[in-house]
Each structure stands twice: as structure tokens, then as C-alpha cells.
Design an enzyme around this catalytic site. Structure first.
Site, PDB file in Angstrom:
ATOM      1  N   LEU A 124       0.748  -1.083  -0.207  1.00 36.43           N
ATOM      2  CA  LEU A 124       0.088   0.100   0.120  1.00 36.43           C
ATOM      3  C   LEU A 124       0.896   1.261   0.028  1.00 36.43           C
ATOM      4  O   LEU A 124       0.773   2.187  -0.901  1.00 36.43           O
ATOM      5  CB  LEU A 124      -0.732  -0.295   1.084  1.00 36.43           C
ATOM      6  CG  LEU A 124      -2.047   1.319   1.531  1.00 36.43           C
ATOM      7  CD1 LEU A 124      -3.040   1.304   0.330  1.00 36.43           C
ATOM      8  CD2 LEU A 124      -2.719   1.096   2.734  1.00 36.43           C
ATOM      9  N   SER A 131       0.671   7.835   5.272  1.00 43.66           N
ATOM     10  CA  SER A 131      -0.502   8.020   6.101  1.00 43.66           C
ATOM     11  C   SER A 131      -1.486   8.528   5.200  1.00 43.66           C
ATOM     12  O   SER A 131      -2.735   7.787   5.476  1.00 43.66           O
ATOM     13  CB  SER A 131      -0.323   9.041   7.198  1.00 43.66           C
ATOM     14  OG  SER A 131       0.648   8.721   8.197  1.00 43.66           O
ATOM     15  N   THR A 157       6.812  -5.386   3.690  1.00 37.64           N
ATOM     16  CA  THR A 157       7.204  -6.494   4.606  1.00 37.64           C
ATOM     17  C   THR A 157       7.341  -7.746   3.763  1.00 37.64           C
ATOM     18  O   THR A 157       6.371  -8.000   3.112  1.00 37.64           O
ATOM     19  CB  THR A 157       6.344  -6.724   5.734  1.00 37.64           C
ATOM     20  OG1 THR A 157       6.495  -5.188   6.367  1.00 37.64           O
ATOM     21  CG2 THR A 157       6.773  -7.666   6.757  1.00 37.64           C
ATOM     22  N   ARG A 270      19.901  -9.047  40.060  1.00 33.45           N
ATOM     23  CA  ARG A 270      20.822  -8.000  40.212  1.00 33.45           C
ATOM     24  C   ARG A 270      21.042  -7.555  41.662  1.00 33.45           C
ATOM     25  O   ARG A 270      19.886  -7.237  42.211  1.00 33.45           O
ATOM     26  CB  ARG A 270      20.451  -6.794  39.218  1.00 33.45           C
ATOM     27  CG  ARG A 270      21.356  -5.769  39.266  1.00 33.45           C
ATOM     28  CD  ARG A 270      22.662  -5.989  38.871  1.00 33.45           C
ATOM     29  NE  ARG A 270      23.430  -4.575  39.036  1.00 33.45           N
ATOM     30  CZ  ARG A 270      24.862  -4.595  38.972  1.00 33.45           C
ATOM     31  NH1 ARG A 270      25.453  -5.669  38.752  1.00 33.45           N
ATOM     32  NH2 ARG A 270      25.403  -3.480  38.922  1.00 33.45           N
ATOM     33  N   ILE A 339      15.327  -0.670  34.300  1.00 27.17           N
ATOM     34  CA  ILE A 339      15.585  -1.796  35.266  1.00 27.17           C
ATOM     35  C   ILE A 339      16.763  -2.462  34.972  1.00 27.17           C
ATOM     36  O   ILE A 339      17.445  -2.687  36.037  1.00 27.17           O
ATOM     37  CB  ILE A 339      14.378  -2.645  35.476  1.00 27.17           C
ATOM     38  CG1 ILE A 339      12.967  -1.840  35.857  1.00 27.17           C
ATOM     39  CG2 ILE A 339      14.720  -3.887  36.200  1.00 27.17           C
ATOM     40  CD1 ILE A 339      11.629  -2.559  35.661  1.00 27.17           C
ATOM     41  N   GLY A 341      19.536  -1.080  34.066  1.00 26.20           N
ATOM     42  CA  GLY A 341      20.609  -0.143  34.162  1.00 26.20           C
ATOM     43  C   GLY A 341      21.531  -0.462  32.832  1.00 26.20           C
ATOM     44  O   GLY A 341      20.942  -0.445  31.644  1.00 26.20           O
ATOM     45  N   GLU A 365       1.011   0.178   9.864  1.00 26.88           N
ATOM     46  CA  GLU A 365      -0.319  -0.312   9.995  1.00 26.88           C
ATOM     47  C   GLU A 365      -1.238   0.816  10.530  1.00 26.88           C
ATOM     48  O   GLU A 365      -2.001   0.562  11.201  1.00 26.88           O
ATOM     49  CB  GLU A 365      -0.612  -1.777  10.515  1.00 26.88           C
ATOM     50  CG  GLU A 365       0.092  -2.677   9.934  1.00 26.88           C
ATOM     51  CD  GLU A 365      -0.533  -4.245   9.872  1.00 26.88           C
ATOM     52  OE1 GLU A 365      -1.765  -4.329  10.422  1.00 26.88           O
ATOM     53  OE2 GLU A 365       0.050  -5.274   9.724  1.00 26.88           O
TER      54      GLU A 365
HETATM   55  C1  LIG Z   1       9.299  -2.207   9.154  1.00 28.91           C
HETATM   56  C2  LIG Z   1       8.204  -1.776   8.305  1.00 28.91           C
HETATM   57  C3  LIG Z   1       7.293  -2.375   7.725  1.00 28.91           C
HETATM   58  C4  LIG Z   1       6.268  -1.844   6.953  1.00 28.91           C
HETATM   59  N1  LIG Z   1       5.610  -2.715   6.225  1.00 28.91           N
HETATM   60  C5  LIG Z   1       4.559  -2.436   5.117  1.00 28.91           C
HETATM   61  C6  LIG Z   1       3.933  -3.249   4.408  1.00 28.91           C
HETATM   62  O1  LIG Z   1       4.049  -4.380   4.507  1.00 28.91           O
HETATM   63  N2  LIG Z   1       3.075  -2.671   3.750  1.00 28.91           N
HETATM   64  C7  LIG Z   1       2.733  -1.312   3.450  1.00 28.91           C
HETATM   65  O2  LIG Z   1       1.808  -0.914   2.593  1.00 28.91           O
HETATM   66  N3  LIG Z   1       3.557  -0.676   4.252  1.00 28.91           N
HETATM   67  C8  LIG Z   1       4.405  -0.973   5.082  1.00 28.91           C
HETATM   68  N4  LIG Z   1       5.021  -0.181   5.953  1.00 28.91           N
HETATM   69  C9  LIG Z   1       5.031   1.467   5.686  1.00 28.91           C
HETATM   70  C10 LIG Z   1       4.289   2.036   7.014  1.00 28.91           C
HETATM   71  O3  LIG Z   1       2.899   1.527   6.890  1.00 28.91           O
HETATM   72  C11 LIG Z   1       4.309   3.200   6.790  1.00 28.91           C
HETATM   73  O4  LIG Z   1       5.503   3.839   7.131  1.00 28.91           O
HETATM   74  C12 LIG Z   1       3.276   4.007   7.875  1.00 28.91           C
HETATM   75  O5  LIG Z   1       2.041   3.870   7.404  1.00 28.91           O
HETATM   76  C13 LIG Z   1       3.672   5.732   7.857  1.00 28.91           C
HETATM   77  O6  LIG Z   1       3.719   6.431   6.640  1.00 28.91           O
HETATM   78  P1  LIG Z   1       4.961   7.202   6.341  1.00 28.91           P
HETATM   79  O7  LIG Z   1       6.292   6.270   6.695  1.00 28.91           O
HETATM   80  O8  LIG Z   1       4.880   7.765   4.836  1.00 28.91           O
HETATM   81  O9  LIG Z   1       4.746   8.502   7.432  1.00 28.91           O
HETATM   82  P2  LIG Z   1       4.250   9.780   7.158  1.00 28.91           P
HETATM   83  O10 LIG Z   1       2.783   9.511   6.641  1.00 28.91           O
HETATM   84  O11 LIG Z   1       5.236  10.634   6.041  1.00 28.91           O
HETATM   85  O12 LIG Z   1       4.099  10.324   8.484  1.00 28.91           O
HETATM   86  C14 LIG Z   1       5.296  11.082   9.220  1.00 28.91           C
HETATM   87  C15 LIG Z   1       4.517  11.746  10.387  1.00 28.91           C
HETATM   88  O13 LIG Z   1       3.600  12.610  10.280  1.00 28.91           O
HETATM   89  C16 LIG Z   1       2.222  12.167  10.913  1.00 28.91           C
HETATM   90  N5  LIG Z   1       1.119  12.511  10.343  1.00 28.91           N
HETATM   91  C17 LIG Z   1       0.752  12.200   8.804  1.00 28.91           C
HETATM   92  N6  LIG Z   1      -0.280  12.718   8.476  1.00 28.91           N
HETATM   93  C18 LIG Z   1      -0.984  13.096   9.662  1.00 28.91           C
HETATM   94  C19 LIG Z   1      -2.126  13.698   9.881  1.00 28.91           C
HETATM   95  N7  LIG Z   1      -3.147  13.895   9.008  1.00 28.91           N
HETATM   96  N8  LIG Z   1      -2.303  14.548  11.209  1.00 28.91           N
HETATM   97  C20 LIG Z   1      -1.401  14.237  12.337  1.00 28.91           C
HETATM   98  N9  LIG Z   1      -0.181  13.825  11.922  1.00 28.91           N
HETATM   99  C21 LIG Z   1       0.163  13.099  10.617  1.00 28.91           C
HETATM  100  C22 LIG Z   1       2.669  10.798  11.129  1.00 28.91           C
HETATM  101  O14 LIG Z   1       1.692  10.186  12.275  1.00 28.91           O
HETATM  102  C23 LIG Z   1       3.956  10.581  11.366  1.00 28.91           C
HETATM  103  O15 LIG Z   1       4.212  11.076  12.809  1.00 28.91           O
HETATM  104  C24 LIG Z   1       6.029  -0.748   6.816  1.00 28.91           C
HETATM  105  C25 LIG Z   1       6.963   0.207   7.223  1.00 28.91           C
HETATM  106  C26 LIG Z   1       8.296  -0.231   8.155  1.00 28.91           C
HETATM  107  C27 LIG Z   1       8.970   0.676   8.708  1.00 28.91           C
END
Ligand SMILES: Cc1cc2nc3c(=O)[nH]c(=O)nc-3n(C[C@H](O)[C@H](O)[C@H](O)COP(=O)(O)OP(=O)(O)OC[C@H]3O[C@@H](n4cnc5c(N)ncnc54)[C@H](O)[C@@H]3O)c2cc1C
Lengths: 385, 249
Positions: A124, A131, A157, A270, A339, A341, A365
Site C-alpha cells: 500500500l 499515512s 514487509t 541483580r 530496570i 541499568g 499499519e
Molecule cells: C518495518 C516496516 C514495515 C512496513 N511494512 C509495510 C507493508 O508491509 N506494507 C505497506 O504498505 N506498508 C508498510 N510499511 C509502511 C508503513 O505502514 C508506513 O511507514 C506508515 O504508514 C507511515 O507512513 P510514512 O512512513 O509515509 O509516514 P508519514 O505519513 O510521512 O508520517 C510522518 C509523520 O506525520 C504524521 N502524520 C501524517 N499525517 C498526519 C495527519 N493527518 N495528522 C497528524 N499527523 C500526521 C505521522 O503520524 C507521522 O508521525 C512498513 C514500514 C516499516 C518501517
């Protein structure tokens, strides 16, 4: 049909034992080598872990949300890299197919998903759409009996080993969320490429990478749900994430319990000032807070899971559970390090690894902020009615 | 050939055992119970015989309270075909279990009975030997390797200072040692299917067995805690203490 309690207990017990006897002893090796050993993956397949949520008629166990949560809590007692091996097949990689696939699509893929022969991924997120998933840009253009895909998915993933990816792409540029469709894309499809696995903060042994589509030619029959699936991709992805959030929350419970156990064990062993540090009330306060939060987390997950199984709309509850459990887990991991240390900062202690491993659950997610948005939106919807 | 395996429900090997306050036994209330690990090895061996075409049916036997059904179900999930449960609530001693096993063997006519060499709760190490004596069958105890051929079985036994090979005429009784095999985990689909496998229930009276205990437990106590050690200054002092105080040299 839900399992009788004897069978469920035996199932949970067997997974718990597998985790304790087979996975936990390998944790350091997996972290060190950034790889879950192949023979352990084969054991996980033999055990049936890949098919937890695939319906029985397609060769899986067909667990309901509560049963799945019980098993995932057990898996969470080990480093989360182990769960990740089968995590996409249990969760986001298979749910779209199970919920929205045509009979033919299910017959074709689900038995392999259940046995673990087919590893699945869920695509996705994109470089410019995290987001704001509905803003995704990957394009799918109709060309006779095919769809031609162009774009990039990010942080996917298990994509590096996946045989089947559920990919959300835009089939109608004029519409927002309802212009998105989901495709079942097999590895080896012409025009499909994978990036190098990313170097991550934690969860070594679990991998994410880019998925790149360059005039990727996908047969039209591979649209999730067939022709009728056009425009349903975003809705289907959100439905998948709904159950997925309870799964992630359950995983948090397992990790929380493990960190509490490690912390308690360390505090009892400990000694400082001539006695076990567990005797100090300031240490006890941290232990008690972590125990209390772990208990609240579990209660919340089980309630949300049961209500979902009873047919309630649990969009808000799933988000509440994911938000609370992932944030509480962060606090528990932090106390775990405190805890311990200085030892909590050293690689050979499990809490150091968990401290890094758990950071991701507040991000993927749906970040904590996105969960808050969902919860508030659902609350306000109730207000208007 | 049918293979009869005995499975005992015991306190899980991970549980820290606590003695009851009145010293009549150990705490079992709210304590996790599992199949005796040596019995798991027995079940595994029987299933492997079936998979190798050397056994036709594996029957899992357990004696004890209702919850023993769970232990039998574990054996069924691993791959045993059906269960026999002798339901009884009182204390069961090795001789009683051996008599029950004999009664079941008389009915079922197995070619082999495989039991754990001992149970990790009372460590008696008697049931296998007793049932062999009651049936008048050959016995191969502490098995490290088992080979079934036509009408006979070769058992490699773990004995003090080495291994001993014995060849037994069938039917026979075998008790398992730790290194015989590594038992499998029951797969999750098989756990679900095990529910459909039959378990016959009997009472000891139905089998004509009196299971009343013959031995009386006087008292159960925690092992004494380790006493603090001492530091010696010289090798000579150490030797002197080993000779005169400890009496070990
Ligand atoms: C280890 C790992 C595994 C993953 N696996 C998958 C997978 O299998 N499939 C897949 O599709 N994706 C996957 N992802 C992607 C993951 O779902 C996204 O990284 C996540 O949804 C956040 O999107 P972004 O990184 O673009 O952050 P951004 O959307 O750029 O967010 C940056 C910051 O802005 C904040 N923010 C954004 N919009 C708003 C809003 N409207 N109001 C307030 N705050 C906001 C967010 O909360 C965050 O703090 C994975 C990521 C990682 C690191």
C-alpha cells in the site's frame, strides 16, 4: 466455528512451547545474522503457522480473531522477527484475498498461503503516500486483457521473498479512494522488480524493500475480486487493516509480557546495596506499572477481538487497541531498559533488542496519530447520529 | 502390529515444584500440567514405526482423572490413532498402573508396549518392568535405539558405562531413554483433527483391577538449601579437609 476450549488451549500451548524451545534460543543468532534459519521456517510451516487465518476449506485453520490473538500473543514472546516470517500470510498479505477474492482466486492461492509455500506481501505504502494512503500514485492503465502498472511501493514487509503481492494501484485518476483497485501480482510478472532490503533500526531477520513496477503487465483476471473489484481496492485495504490492527495489538501484548518477565528476572538477580534491586520500591513501581499496562493491553485486545467475532463494527475499537497497546509497549520497553541499568544498553540482553524492535509498532499499519484520527472520526460520527 | 503407549499427566517440566504446607505432597492446584517428557518420546517412537510401515495402529493409554484426556489428546494430535483412558481420581502407584496396562494389553493384544523409563514427578522407574513381569513378556529398558524386524525387536540400551544391544521376541515391553528420538510438535491442523479421534473410557473395576495404593507416603519435604562454603588458604589445608572432614579421599 469457534474452537472448543480444550483444543484452543492445546493449540496455544503448542505454539508457546515452540516459541520457548525453538525460537527464543535462536534470537541472538537471528539478530546477528539478520536471518531466520531456513530449517526453522520449515518447522513453522510444518506446524501450520502460516495458515492460522486461512479458512479450513482452503487448507488453513480458520481461526477467528480471538483465537488468532491468543496465538499471536504467544508468538510475541519471541523476537518479532520470527512472527514476521508468517505474519503477512496470517494478516495483511492474505486478508484481502480471503475477504474479497473470487472463488477461483481463493482456490488458486489460499492452499499455498496456508501451507507457507506461497509467501505474501501487502503493498500500500509509497514514497509519497504513507499515512495518506488514499493519495497513492501507482498507476494501472487498462490495455486489452491486461493492466499496465507503473510506480513504486515502499517498505513492503517480506516483499524480498514474496511469491504473491496484493498491490493497491490507481485505476481511475479522476477519483480519490474509490479510484483505487487491488491486484494479485505474482513474482516473476514482467516489469516487476524489487529494491534492496532496507537496513532497519530493529527486527533484524525481518525484511522490507521497495517494489517497483515498470510497465508491469498484469493479467486482468488478477484484479482482486475480478472485474467487480475495480474501485474497491482502498476499501478492501482498510478492511484488511481493521483486523490487522488487532493482530498488531496482540503482538504488542506478547512482547510486553516478555519484557516484563525479563525485567522481573533481572531485578530479582541483580544486587546493589547488598540486596536484589527488586527490593527497592522505585524498581517495584516500574515493574508494577509495566505489569498493569500489560494486563490492560491484553484485556483490551481480547475484548476488541471478541466483539469483532460477534459481528460488531470494531473499526474504532481496533484503533483504540492498536494505539494503546503500541504506546504502552513503548513505555514498558523503556522501563525494561531502565530496570536493567547499563546492561539494558548492551546487545546481549534481550531488552536492548526489544527496545529497538518495538519502536515500529507505533508506526506501521497506521501511525499513532492516524489511529487517533480514526478514533475521533468514529466518535464524531456517533455524535451526529 | 498394534503399539500401545502409556502417557502420564505430570507437572510441566518448566514449573518450579512447591511442597504443600502440610507436607503431604506437592502443590498441583493451578499448576500447568503436561505429558511426561519420556512418554512423548514413546509416542514419537510409535508414530515413527507406523510411518515406517512397521506398526498398524498406535493406541495411547493414560490412567488418572478426567484431565488425562488432554494428555491423550496430545498423543492423538502427534499422530496416535485412538486413546484408552482409565478414569480414576485417587493416587496411582506404579503397580496399579502396570496392572491396568496389562488388562488393556490383554484386550488389545499389542505387539509392543512402549512406556517412558520413568515419570518426572515421582521418578519411580518401575511401571515398564512391572508390566513386563505381569504379562510375562520380554523387556528392553532405557532404549536408545529400537529396530523392529519380523517377530523380534532389537533394543540398544543405555547402561552404566556404555550401550548394550538386546534382541527380544515380540510381544515385548520397551521403556524409552532421553536420546531415543526428539519428539515432534503436534501440528496445529492435527490438534484440531485429534478431537475427532476416539477415546475409550474405562473404570479400574471394569478391568478387574484394584488400584488401591500399597505404599504410604509419610512426608514430603523440600530439599535442604545449600550451606555456605568456606575458603581454604593452602593446598595442604584443602587436602587435609577433604581427607579428614569430607572423607572423600
Ligand atoms: C518495518 C516496516 C514495515 C512496513 N511494512 C509495510 C507493508 O508491509 N506494507 C505497506 O504498505 N506498508 C508498510 N510499511 C509502511 C508503513 O505502514 C508506513 O511507514 C506508515 O504508514 C507511515 O507512513 P510514512 O512512513 O509515509 O509516514 P508519514 O505519513 O510521512 O508520517 C510522518 C509523520 O506525520 C504524521 N502524520 C501524517 N499525517 C498526519 C495527519 N493527518 N495528522 C497528524 N499527523 C500526521 C505521522 O503520524 C507521522 O508521525 C512498513 C514500514 C516499516 C518501517
Amino acid at each position: 466455528m469457534p474452537l472448543d476450549s480444550d483444543t484452543l488451549e492445546q493449540l496455544v500451548d503448542t505454539v508457546g512451547r515452540f516459541v520457548r524451545e525453538r525460537c527464543i534460543p535462536l534470537e541472538e543468532q537471528v539478530a546477528e545474522q539478520d536471518k531466520v534459519p531456513d530449517d526453522l521456517i520449515e518447522e513453522m510451516k510444518g506446524l501450520g503457522l502460516f495458515g492460522l487465518t486461512v479458512p479450513e476449506e482452503y487448507g488453513g485453520l480458520g481461526l477467528n480473531t480471538e483465537e488468532e490473538s491468543r496465538v499471536v500473543i504467544e508468538l510475541g514472546h519471541a523476537a518479532p522477527a520470527f512472527r514476521s516470517v508468517c505474519g503477512t500470510n496470517i494478516g495483511i498479505g492474505s486478508q484481502g484475498l480471503i475477504n474479497a477474492g473470487t472463488e477461483e482466486q481463493k482456490r488458486k492461492y489460499l492452499p499455498g498461503v496456508a501451507s507457507g509455500e506461497i509467501i505474501t506481501s501487502f503493498g500500500l505504502t509509497e514514497p509519497e503516500a504513507g499515512s495518506d494512503a488514499a493519495g497513492l500514485k501507482t498507476q494501472a492503465r487498462r490495455d486489452g486483457n491486461h493492466w499496465i502498472l507503473n510506480g513504486t511501493k515502499r517498505y513492503i514487509t517480506n516483499a524480498n521473498v514474496a511469491h504473491l503481492l496484493t498491490v493497491m494501484a490507481r485505476t481511475n485518476p479522476a477519483k480519490g479512494g474509490s479510484g483505487i483497485s487491488a491486484f494479485l501480482i505474482e513474482r516473476g510478472t514482467p516489469g516487476l522488480r524489487f529494491g534492496k532490503p532496507e537496513k532497519k533500526m530493529g527486527q533484524q531477520g525481518a525484511h522490507i524493500c521497495d517494489v517497483i513496477f515498470e510497465d508491469c503487465k498484469v493479467p486482468a483476471v488478477q484484479m482482486l475480486g475480478g472485474e467487480a473489484g475495480e474501485g474497491q481496492g482502498f476499501r478492501s485495504a482498510m478492511k484488511t487493516l481493521d483486523r490487522g490492527r488487532i493482530h498488531v495489538a496482540a503482538l504488542c501484548v506478547g512482547m510486553a509480557e516478555r519484557i516484563v518477565e525479563e525485567s522481573l528476572k533481572y531485578a530479582a538477580e541483580r544486587k546493589q546495596f547488598g540486596q536484589p534491586i527488586a527490593n527497592f520500591q522505585l524498581i517495584q513501581a516500574m515493574l508494577a506499572d509495566s505489569q498493569t499496562e500489560a494486563y490492560a493491553m491484553k484485556t483490551m485486545v481480547m475484548d476488541a477481538a471478541r466483539r469483532r467475532d460477534a459481528g460488531e463494527d470494531t473499526a474504532m475499537l481496533a484503533s483504540c487497541a492498536k494505539l494503546f497497546c503500541s504506546e504502552a509497549l513503548g513505555r514498558i520497553a523503556d522501563r525494561g531498559v531502565q530496570i536493567h541499568g547499563g546492561a539494558g544498553y548492551i546487545r546481549s540482553y534481550a531488552v536492548e533488542r526489544f527496545y529497538r524492535d518495538v519502536r515500529i509498532v507505533r508506526l506501521y499499519e497506521g501511525t499513532s496519530q492516524i489511529q487517533q484520527i480514526i478514533i475521533a472520526r468514529e466518535m464524531m460520527r456517533g455524535q451526529k447520529a | 502390529m498394534k503399539v500401545l503407549v502409556a502417557v502420564k499427566r505430570v507437572i510441566d517440566y518448566n514449573v518450579k515444584i512447591r511442597v504443600k504446607a502440610d507436607k503431604t505432597g506437592v502443590e498441583t492446584a493451578n499448576v500447568k500440567m503436561s505429558m511426561n517428557p519420556f512418554d512423548e518420546i514413546a509416542v514419537e517412537e510409535a508414530i515413527r514405526m507406523k510411518e515406517a510401515g512397521k506398526a498398524t495402529e498406535v493406541i495411547a493409554f493414560s490412567a488418572g482423572p478426567t484431565q488425562c484426556q488432554e494428555t491423550i489428546r496430545t498423543a492423538l494430535a502427534m499422530g496416535a490413532d485412538r486413546g484408552v483412558h482409565v478414569v480414576t481420581d485417587g493416587e496411582l502407584q506404579p503397580l496399579a498402573v502396570a496392572k491396568l496396562l496389562k488388562a488393556v494389553a490383554d484386550k488389545e493384544q499389542p505387539g509392543l508396549i512402549i512406556v517412558g523409563k520413568q515419570a518426572i514427578d515421582d521418578d519411580s522407574n518401575q511401571t515398564g518392568q512391572m508390566v513386563a513381569a505381569l504379562l510375562g513378556w520380554s523387556q528392553g529398558t532405557f532404549a536408545n535405539k529400537i529396530d523392529v524386524a519380523d517377530g523380534s525387536v532389537t533394543v540398544k540400551r543405555e547402561v552404566d558405562g556404555g550401550l548394550e544391544n538386546v534382541k527380544l521376541k515380540l510381544p515385548a515391553v520397551i521403556t524409552t531413554d532421553l536420546r531415543l528420538n526428539e519428539p515432534r510438535y503436534a501440528s496445529l491442523p492435527n490438534i484440531m483433527k485429534a478431537k475427532k479421534k476416539p477415546i475409550d473410557q474405562h473404570k479400574p473395576e471394569d478391568l478387574g483391577v484394584d488400584v488401591a495404593p500399597r505404599l504410604k507416603t509419610l512426608k514430603v519435604e523440600e530439599p535442604a538449601g545449600r550451606k555456605a562454603g568456606i575458603k581454604v588458604k593452602t593446598v595442604a589445608e584443602l587436602v587435609e579437609k577433604l581427607r579428614n572432614e569430607a572423607g572423600v579421599i
